[in-house]
Structure formats: structure tokens, C-alpha cells
Scaffold this motif. Structure first.
Motif, short mmCIF file in Angstrom:
data_model
loop_
_atom_site.label_atom_id
_atom_site.label_comp_id
_atom_site.label_asym_id
_atom_site.label_seq_id
_atom_site.Cartn_x
_atom_site.Cartn_y
_atom_site.Cartn_z
N GLN A 66 -16.63 30.27 -51.37
CA GLN A 66 -17.95 29.69 -51.08
C GLN A 66 -18.79 30.64 -50.23
N TRP A 67 -18.17 31.22 -49.22
CA TRP A 67 -18.90 32.04 -48.25
C TRP A 67 -19.54 33.26 -48.89
N SER A 68 -18.93 33.79 -49.97
CA SER A 68 -19.42 35.03 -50.57
C SER A 68 -20.79 34.86 -51.21
N THR A 69 -21.21 33.62 -51.46
CA THR A 69 -22.51 33.40 -52.10
C THR A 69 -23.67 33.63 -51.15
N PHE A 70 -23.39 33.66 -49.83
CA PHE A 70 -24.49 33.88 -48.89
C PHE A 70 -24.13 34.85 -47.77
N ALA A 71 -22.91 35.39 -47.76
CA ALA A 71 -22.46 36.24 -46.65
C ALA A 71 -23.34 37.48 -46.50
N GLY A 111 -14.89 28.52 -39.99
CA GLY A 111 -15.07 28.21 -38.58
C GLY A 111 -16.41 27.55 -38.32
N LEU A 112 -16.40 26.52 -37.49
CA LEU A 112 -17.62 25.83 -37.09
C LEU A 112 -17.78 25.92 -35.58
N TYR A 138 -22.00 30.15 -39.37
CA TYR A 138 -20.65 29.60 -39.36
C TYR A 138 -20.49 28.68 -40.58
N ALA A 139 -19.34 28.73 -41.21
CA ALA A 139 -19.15 27.91 -42.41
C ALA A 139 -17.69 27.56 -42.59
N ALA A 140 -17.47 26.42 -43.20
CA ALA A 140 -16.11 25.98 -43.50
C ALA A 140 -16.19 24.93 -44.60
N LEU A 182 -18.86 21.82 -48.45
CA LEU A 182 -19.19 22.94 -47.55
C LEU A 182 -20.03 22.47 -46.37
N VAL A 183 -19.73 23.03 -45.18
CA VAL A 183 -20.54 22.81 -43.98
C VAL A 183 -20.98 24.18 -43.47
N VAL A 184 -22.27 24.34 -43.24
CA VAL A 184 -22.83 25.61 -42.76
C VAL A 184 -23.61 25.34 -41.47
#
Length: 276
Positions: free
Chosen positions: A31-36, A46-47, A82-84, A104-106
Motif C-alpha cells: 500500500q505504502w508504495s503508491t504514495f511513498a 507505524g502511526l 505515517y501509515a499502517a 489503510l490509515v494515513v
């Protein structure tokens, strides 16, 4: 009747010409790679801690698209996101296919407020922050203004350059702030302490930039004065000379100089024991 944009955010309609991220396929682990790539750093997974800043209600996919939420972070020049995923990857298959935003939580933090976008049903606000508003009441603002004024007028506070050291000094030097830190203040809650510290720091930084503007552009006259100072010429130790210059700059302006300015002055001074 159309829904209004979430408070504090522009109308998401401006981003509708771009395909929403939620339309893109991915896996839970990716998921993170779409906006990293959009930010300097992405903490994954991590939040932010519940004790970090104020946590208002999260925005949801129904209120705002993830692309627009991330655009706001970029607009505010946020460096860390931060995202998880919830539940955590350990309890699910990380290779499971999904759509971006699913579970997803960002989060990002700006001005002491933790902004959260949540596509996860299991996300809950930190305990104790469900009903408190993010902004001070009139009485609370009066207390904040009073404490900030006391800090800004305190020469010992202005003498400190590092923010962490300023905050440590402030927490112990003003009785009202000390009480708020303990949770004992009758008006100002502990969650407002960050606002006091940030406001005082920003005010002193602003005033210091004004005080040093001319000197930073051309320190020649100040350097010549120091070259004529017998006490400085008698100092050979580098640390002692640096502290002498720092103190002299503070006496001139009433504000702590930046290490860069101190270094620039030292570089232009005559060698110890000599005069130009």
C-alpha cells in the motif's frame, strides 16, 4: 444537496480530474508504495502516538479521497507521513490483493494537529480525545497569551537557541505552564501545552531574525569591534572564543545567535593574540 468538504481542507473537487488512488489495485504489504515517492519519509507500518499532538476525527474515503488528503500534506510541506494497515500485517496475508486505501490509515502532523485519513473500520481515536476541540477557548487563549508573553520577555529564554532546550526551560520557569504540564491548571489542559511552546518559540525566532537581519548581511563592523576587545584577544581556546562571540552577539541583540552566524564571525576575526 452535496456534501461539504471536511473542515480545514479545500474542496476535493479540484483533484477529480485525476483518477482516485482507491481505483488502483495493490497488495496489503505494498500500500505504502503508491504514495511513498511523494514525501521525504514514510513510516511504514507505524502511526503517531496518541500523546503526540491533538487527534481530531479522521477523514474517510466518503469525505475525501486519499489523493486529495496527500495533496494537502504536500501543500503544507509535510516531510514525514505515517501509515499502517489495520488489522496489522502479522494477522493477515501481506500478499493479499486489495485496492489502495482498503484497511489503510494515513497520518501526518502539522502545527500540533494529527491529521488522519482512514479507510480502516477498526481505527479508533486515541482515548480521551473524542470530544475535545482542537482550538482553545477564549479563557484558554488568554492564558496562552499570558504565558507566551512571559517567555518572550524572559532574557534567559531568548538566550537559548535549541528548541528542545527552550521547551525544557519553559516548562520549569513559568508556574502556570508547569501546572498545565502536570494537568493541574484550572483553565489550560495539558494537551494545550504544545501550543504555548510552539507559539513562544515561533515568536522568538521571528524577533531574532529581525534583530540579526543587518548584522547577518554584513558583520564587518561587529567583527572590527571584537578585534579591538582585549579580553577576546587573550583567549586562545576555541570553545572559549566561540562562547565569547555568542555572548557578545546576545548582548548586542538580546537574542541567541545561530551557530552559523557565530561561525561566520569567528572566521573573520583576527587570530588569537593579534590585531588586524
Amino acid at each position: 444537496m452535496t456534501d461539504s468538504p471536511a473542515p480545514g481542507y479545500p474542496d476535493p473537487a479540484s483533484d477529480r480530474q485525476e483518477p482516485e488512488l482507491a481505483d488502483l489495485p495493490t497488495t496489503r504489504a505494498e500500500q505504502w508504495s503508491t504514495f511513498a515517492a511523494r514525501f521525504g519519509s514514510v513510516v511504514w507500518p507505524g502511526l503517531l502516538s496518541p500523546t503526540t499532538g491533538f487527534h481530531p476525527q479522521p477523514v474517510t474515503p466518503e469525505t475525501m479521497g486519499l489523493r486529495h488528503f496527500l495533496s494537502q500534506a504536500e501543500h503544507l510541506d509535510v516531510r514525514v507521513v505515517y501509515a499502517a494497515i489495520l488489522p496489522a500485517e502479522e494477522t493477515t496475508d501481506p500478499g493479499q490483493e486489495c485496492r489502495v486505501g482498503q484497511d489503510l490509515v494515513v497520518q501526518f502532523q502539522y502545527a500540533g494537529v494529527v491529521h488522519t485519513w482512514s479507510g480502516a473500520e477498526r481505527y479508533q481515536l486515541p482515548s480521551g480525545q473524542e470530544h475535545d476541540g482542537p482550538y482553545p477557548t477564549r479563557q484558554q487563549q488568554e492564558v496562552i497569551d499570558r504565558i507566551v508573553a512571559a517567555l518572550v520577555e524572559d532574557p534567559e529564554y531568548r538566550r537559548i537557541h535549541r528548541k528542545t532546550e527552550r521547551e525544557s526551560y519553559a516548562r520549569k520557569s513559568v508556574a502556570e505552564l508547569e501546572a498545565a504540564c502536570r494537568g493541574d491548571h484550572p483553565v489550560l489542559p495539558n494537551r494545550m501545552v504544545w501550543r504555548v511552546l510552539q507559539t513562544a518559540h515561533d515568536q522568538v525566532e521571528h524577533d531574532a531574525r529581525l534583530a540579526y537581519a543587518a548584522l547577518a548581511d554584513d558583520p564587518t563592523e561587529f567583527v572590527e569591534e571584537l578585534d579591538d576587545d582585549r579580553d577576546l584577544r587573550a583567549l586562545y581556546d576555541k570553545s572559549a572564543r566561540r562562547q565569547f562571540v555568542r555572548d557578545a552577539l546576545f548582548e548586542r541583540t538580546g537574542y541567541a545567535p545561530t551557530p552559523a552566524l557565530v561561525g561566520a564571525v569567528l572566521d573573520q576575526l583576527a587570530p588569537p593574540g593579534k590585531r588586524r
